[in-house]
Design a protein around this motif. Structure first.
Motif, PDB file in Angstrom:
ATOM      1  N   GLU A  75      -3.053  10.165  -9.596  1.00 37.05           N
ATOM      2  CA  GLU A  75      -3.565   9.573 -10.702  1.00 37.05           C
ATOM      3  C   GLU A  75      -4.779  10.247 -11.907  1.00 37.05           C
ATOM      4  OE1 GLU A  75      -4.687   4.979  -9.784  1.00 37.05           O
ATOM      5  OE2 GLU A  75      -3.755   5.033 -12.348  1.00 37.05           O
ATOM      6  N   GLY A  76      -5.320  10.322 -11.593  1.00 38.73           N
ATOM      7  CA  GLY A  76      -6.376  11.490 -12.729  1.00 38.73           C
ATOM      8  C   GLY A  76      -5.690  12.400 -13.499  1.00 38.73           C
ATOM      9  N   CYS A  77      -5.270  13.665 -12.345  1.00 37.22           N
ATOM     10  CA  CYS A  77      -4.443  14.403 -13.388  1.00 37.22           C
ATOM     11  C   CYS A  77      -3.295  13.480 -14.422  1.00 37.22           C
ATOM     12  CB  CYS A  77      -3.799  15.188 -12.347  1.00 37.22           C
ATOM     13  SG  CYS A  77      -5.281  16.589 -11.997  1.00 37.22           S
ATOM     14  N   ALA A  78      -2.997  12.558 -13.639  1.00 34.84           N
ATOM     15  CA  ALA A  78      -1.876  12.363 -14.521  1.00 34.84           C
ATOM     16  C   ALA A  78      -2.100  11.430 -15.266  1.00 34.84           C
ATOM     17  CB  ALA A  78      -1.300  11.197 -13.695  1.00 34.84           C
ATOM     18  N   ILE A  79      -3.197  11.052 -15.463  1.00 39.18           N
ATOM     19  CA  ILE A  79      -3.494   9.942 -17.026  1.00 39.18           C
ATOM     20  C   ILE A  79      -4.288  11.248 -17.937  1.00 39.18           C
ATOM     21  CG2 ILE A  79      -5.472   8.790 -17.425  1.00 39.18           C
ATOM     22  CD1 ILE A  79      -5.950   6.972 -14.808  1.00 39.18           C
ATOM     23  N   ILE A  80      -4.602  12.463 -17.675  1.00 36.21           N
ATOM     24  CA  ILE A  80      -5.369  13.162 -18.079  1.00 36.21           C
ATOM     25  C   ILE A  80      -3.961  13.840 -19.182  1.00 36.21           C
ATOM     26  CG2 ILE A  80      -6.065  15.289 -18.054  1.00 36.21           C
ATOM     27  CD1 ILE A  80      -8.056  14.542 -16.185  1.00 36.21           C
ATOM     28  N   VAL A  81      -2.864  13.880 -18.280  1.00 35.84           N
ATOM     29  CA  VAL A  81      -0.910  14.239 -18.691  1.00 35.84           C
ATOM     30  C   VAL A  81      -1.229  13.883 -20.188  1.00 35.84           C
ATOM     31  CG1 VAL A  81       1.025  15.424 -18.918  1.00 35.84           C
ATOM     32  CG2 VAL A  81      -0.143  16.350 -16.663  1.00 35.84           C
ATOM     33  N   ARG A  82      -0.510  12.245 -19.725  1.00 37.86           N
ATOM     34  CA  ARG A  82      -0.168  11.515 -20.360  1.00 37.86           C
ATOM     35  C   ARG A  82      -1.255  10.717 -21.189  1.00 37.86           C
ATOM     36  NH1 ARG A  82       0.379   8.051 -15.760  1.00 37.86           N
ATOM     37  NH2 ARG A  82      -1.279   6.910 -16.005  1.00 37.86           N
ATOM     38  N   GLN A  83      -2.572  11.154 -21.545  1.00 34.46           N
ATOM     39  CA  GLN A  83      -3.688  11.018 -22.764  1.00 34.46           C
ATOM     40  C   GLN A  83      -3.197  12.632 -23.588  1.00 34.46           C
ATOM     41  OE1 GLN A  83      -7.166   9.874 -21.007  1.00 34.46           O
ATOM     42  NE2 GLN A  83      -6.194   7.700 -20.679  1.00 34.46           N
ATOM     43  N   THR A  84      -2.909  13.338 -22.860  1.00 32.37           N
ATOM     44  CA  THR A  84      -3.126  14.443 -23.951  1.00 32.37           C
ATOM     45  C   THR A  84      -2.062  14.961 -24.871  1.00 32.37           C
ATOM     46  OG1 THR A  84      -4.801  15.738 -21.927  1.00 32.37           O
ATOM     47  CG2 THR A  84      -3.980  17.131 -23.743  1.00 32.37           C
ATOM     48  N   GLN A  85      -1.151  14.097 -24.226  1.00 29.27           N
ATOM     49  CA  GLN A  85       0.179  14.303 -24.868  1.00 29.27           C
ATOM     50  C   GLN A  85       0.074  14.251 -25.854  1.00 29.27           C
ATOM     51  OE1 GLN A  85       2.964  12.959 -22.225  1.00 29.27           O
ATOM     52  NE2 GLN A  85       4.431  14.473 -22.070  1.00 29.27           N
ATOM     53  N   LEU A  86      -0.490  12.364 -25.892  1.00 26.45           N
ATOM     54  CA  LEU A  86      -0.931  10.864 -26.927  1.00 26.45           C
ATOM     55  C   LEU A  86      -1.625  11.789 -27.883  1.00 26.45           C
ATOM     56  CD1 LEU A  86      -0.056   8.239 -27.197  1.00 26.45           C
ATOM     57  CD2 LEU A  86      -1.954   7.920 -26.614  1.00 26.45           C
ATOM     58  N   THR A  87      -2.572  12.447 -27.712  1.00 21.36           N
ATOM     59  CA  THR A  87      -3.686  13.095 -28.785  1.00 21.36           C
ATOM     60  C   THR A  87      -2.972  13.759 -29.263  1.00 21.36           C
ATOM     61  OG1 THR A  87      -5.344  12.933 -26.637  1.00 21.36           O
ATOM     62  CG2 THR A  87      -6.263  14.866 -29.071  1.00 21.36           C
ATOM     63  N   VAL A  88      -2.157  14.972 -29.017  1.00 25.70           N
ATOM     64  CA  VAL A  88      -1.369  15.470 -29.681  1.00 25.70           C
ATOM     65  C   VAL A  88      -0.415  15.113 -30.552  1.00 25.70           C
ATOM     66  CG1 VAL A  88       0.451  17.780 -30.056  1.00 25.70           C
ATOM     67  CG2 VAL A  88      -0.917  18.013 -27.963  1.00 25.70           C
ATOM     68  N   GLU A  89       0.345  14.321 -29.779  1.00 23.28           N
ATOM     69  CA  GLU A  89       1.090  12.612 -30.752  1.00 23.28           C
ATOM     70  C   GLU A  89       0.528  12.450 -32.179  1.00 23.28           C
ATOM     71  OE1 GLU A  89       5.346  12.875 -29.463  1.00 23.28           O
ATOM     72  OE2 GLU A  89       4.196  11.277 -30.577  1.00 23.28           O
ATOM     73  N   ILE A  90      -0.980  11.453 -31.549  1.00 22.02           N
ATOM     74  CA  ILE A  90      -1.277  10.716 -32.857  1.00 22.02           C
ATOM     75  C   ILE A  90      -1.896  11.762 -33.741  1.00 22.02           C
ATOM     76  CG2 ILE A  90      -3.655   9.723 -32.906  1.00 22.02           C
ATOM     77  CD1 ILE A  90      -3.412   8.490 -29.902  1.00 22.02           C
ATOM     78  N   PHE A  91      -2.566  13.245 -33.127  1.00 23.43           N
ATOM     79  CA  PHE A  91      -3.026  13.884 -34.556  1.00 23.43           C
ATOM     80  C   PHE A  91      -1.525  14.448 -35.248  1.00 23.43           C
ATOM     81  CE2 PHE A  91      -6.984  14.550 -32.264  1.00 23.43           C
ATOM     82  CZ  PHE A  91      -7.888  14.563 -33.275  1.00 23.43           C
ATOM     83  N   CYS A  92      -0.933  14.435 -35.275  1.00 24.14           N
ATOM     84  CA  CYS A  92       0.252  14.647 -35.889  1.00 24.14           C
ATOM     85  C   CYS A  92       1.369  13.888 -36.925  1.00 24.14           C
ATOM     86  CB  CYS A  92       1.969  15.147 -34.355  1.00 24.14           C
ATOM     87  SG  CYS A  92       1.438  16.894 -33.669  1.00 24.14           S
ATOM     88  N   ASN A  93       0.893  12.558 -35.828  1.00 18.55           N
ATOM     89  CA  ASN A  93       1.459  11.330 -36.907  1.00 18.55           C
ATOM     90  C   ASN A  93       0.419  11.062 -37.851  1.00 18.55           C
ATOM     91  OD1 ASN A  93       3.557  10.962 -35.425  1.00 18.55           O
ATOM     92  ND2 ASN A  93       2.687   9.872 -33.811  1.00 18.55           N
ATOM     93  N   ASP A  94      -0.839  12.123 -38.000  1.00 21.44           N
ATOM     94  CA  ASP A  94      -1.744  11.667 -39.263  1.00 21.44           C
ATOM     95  C   ASP A  94      -1.576  10.944 -40.425  1.00 21.44           C
ATOM     96  OD1 ASP A  94      -4.304   9.917 -39.362  1.00 21.44           O
ATOM     97  OD2 ASP A  94      -5.344  11.743 -39.016  1.00 21.44           O
ATOM     98  N   LYS A  95      -1.828  10.554 -40.906  1.00 23.64           N
ATOM     99  CA  LYS A  95      -1.960  10.609 -42.111  1.00 23.64           C
ATOM    100  C   LYS A  95      -2.444  12.257 -42.546  1.00 23.64           C
ATOM    101  CE  LYS A  95      -4.706   8.905 -45.250  1.00 23.64           C
ATOM    102  NZ  LYS A  95      -4.913   7.767 -45.603  1.00 23.64           N
ATOM    103  N   PRO A  96      -1.361  12.684 -43.421  1.00 20.13           N
ATOM    104  CA  PRO A  96      -1.889  14.271 -43.818  1.00 20.13           C
ATOM    105  C   PRO A  96      -2.515  14.515 -45.072  1.00 20.13           C
ATOM    106  CG  PRO A  96       0.492  14.342 -44.574  1.00 20.13           C
ATOM    107  CD  PRO A  96       0.149  12.606 -43.236  1.00 20.13           C
ATOM    108  N   VAL A  97      -3.402  15.406 -45.423  1.00 21.99           N
ATOM    109  CA  VAL A  97      -4.182  15.341 -45.872  1.00 21.99           C
ATOM    110  C   VAL A  97      -2.784  16.184 -47.049  1.00 21.99           C
ATOM    111  CG1 VAL A  97      -5.812  17.062 -47.385  1.00 21.99           C
ATOM    112  CG2 VAL A  97      -5.875  16.333 -44.719  1.00 21.99           C
ATOM    113  N   GLU A  98      -3.491  15.337 -48.374  1.00 27.09           N
ATOM    114  CA  GLU A  98      -2.790  14.981 -49.393  1.00 27.09           C
ATOM    115  C   GLU A  98      -3.643  16.135 -50.670  1.00 27.09           C
ATOM    116  OE1 GLU A  98      -0.792  12.266 -51.357  1.00 27.09           O
ATOM    117  OE2 GLU A  98      -0.332  10.927 -49.409  1.00 27.09           O
TER     118      GLU A  98
END
Lengths: 237, 78
Positions: free
Chosen positions: B34-57
């Motif tokens: 479960e620990g590794c499973a959580i880390i995979v999900r959170q790492t995926q989510l981290t990349v997603e969140i940064f990609c979705n973040d408002k870009p520098v204009e």
């Protein structure tokens, strides 16, 4: 989460780069700044190789067209690397001026954007080294494996995007990415934000493909860890 | 596969770049850990969140200064 490929709740699956590309294209707003006086290019906008050829043969309008196309992305890149507006602006200006001066050395077997990113990333890193000389060590291999293994793991519950307003989350992400070492941050920015391939990132940074992969792994894990600490310390209202 | 090996494969896994045999092994581990499973999900989510973040204009004043410099350079080299 609104994206089907990210199985946050129940399973696992790769983040497909095409999906990321689509999302990024959807998210990136068009430049809202006023259009400066432009020198008309003789070459159609869609055809970048011809545009590059024309610029190389002295068509100033063609070069300006290339600048218009990439200025926002290059500023975002230099801003993400330097984390300082003045340095980001100087790096961007210098990158475009150098690109123009050295255009004759550009070999057209790679993307013009990758070549430009390489120049801009170098300019940004140079300024960062001047400002923080002891913190940037891109030429040295990344040592140590101990920090890779997370010690405490706890589910985040609702995702940060659900827990925070966009502006609040933006501030959090800003602090998190700023605290990442520049050598990790640069790889993360080039691969995940700018969506360069591993090979293009290696080329842009002048490091090997395995070094890019190793730093990207560490960058992503460190960002997760930093975000995790942030989320634990700061409970939502 | 143990947890240390699993963590080393996370990045290639979320990019879909793992060889089939390694991916299968990793997914077996994730079903049990479960620990590794959580880390995979959170790492995926981290990349997603940064990609979705408002870009520098690009701020208009920064853009104007860039084009001024370029104009100067382009005209000088004509």
């Amino acid at each position: 989460m609104q994206y089907a490929t990210l199985n946050v709740g129940s399973g696992f699956g790769p983040i497909h780069s095409a999906v990321l590309t689509t999302r990024l294209l959807a998210k990136n707003p068009k430049l809202s700044a006023p259009t400066p006086e432009r020198i008309p290019s003789k070459i159609a906008r869609e055809d970048e190789p011809l545009l590059v050829k024309a610029a190389k043969s002295g068509d100033a309008g063609a070069f300006e067209e290339l600048v218009n196309r990439y200025e926002s992305k290059i500023f975002r890149l230099t801003m993400n690397i330097t984390r300082n507006r003045e340095d980001a602006e100087d790096s961007m200006q210098e990158a475009f001026l150098k690109a123009y001066s050295h255009l004759h050395t550009f070999k057209e077997d790679s993307r013009f954007y990758t070549w430009l990113v390489r120049i801009a990333a170098n300019e940004a890193l140079m300024r960062l080294r001047k400002r923080r000389p002891n913190q940037v060590s891109l030429d040295e291999p990344v040592q140590g494996e101990d920090d890779l293994m997370p010690r405490e793991v706890e589910d985040w519950g609702p995702s940060p995007e659900q827990r925070y307003a966009q502006s609040e989350l933006h501030e959090i992400l800003d602090q998190v990415i700023e605290s990442l070492d520049p050598d990790f941050r640069t790889v993360f920015v080039l691969r995940d934000i700018e969506e360069l391939s591993t090979e293009e990132t290696a080329q842009a940074m002048g490091i090997s493909v395995p070094a890019v992969k190793s730093r990207l792994l560490r960058a992503r894990l460190k960002l997760r860890q930093k975000l995790d600490r942030f989320l634990r310390d700061r409970k939502p209202n | 596969m143990n947890c240390t090996s699993a963590i080393h494969e996370i990045s290639s896994y979320i990019d879909g770049e793992l060889e089939a045999s390694v991916r299968i092994e990793l997914e077996e581990h994730l079903r049990e850990c479960e620990g590794c499973a959580i880390i995979v999900r959170q790492t995926q989510l981290t990349v997603e969140i940064f990609c979705n973040d408002k870009p520098v204009e690009l701020p208009p004043d920064v853009r104007s200064r860039l084009h001024e410099k370029l104009k100067h350079k382009l005209h000088k080299s004509k």
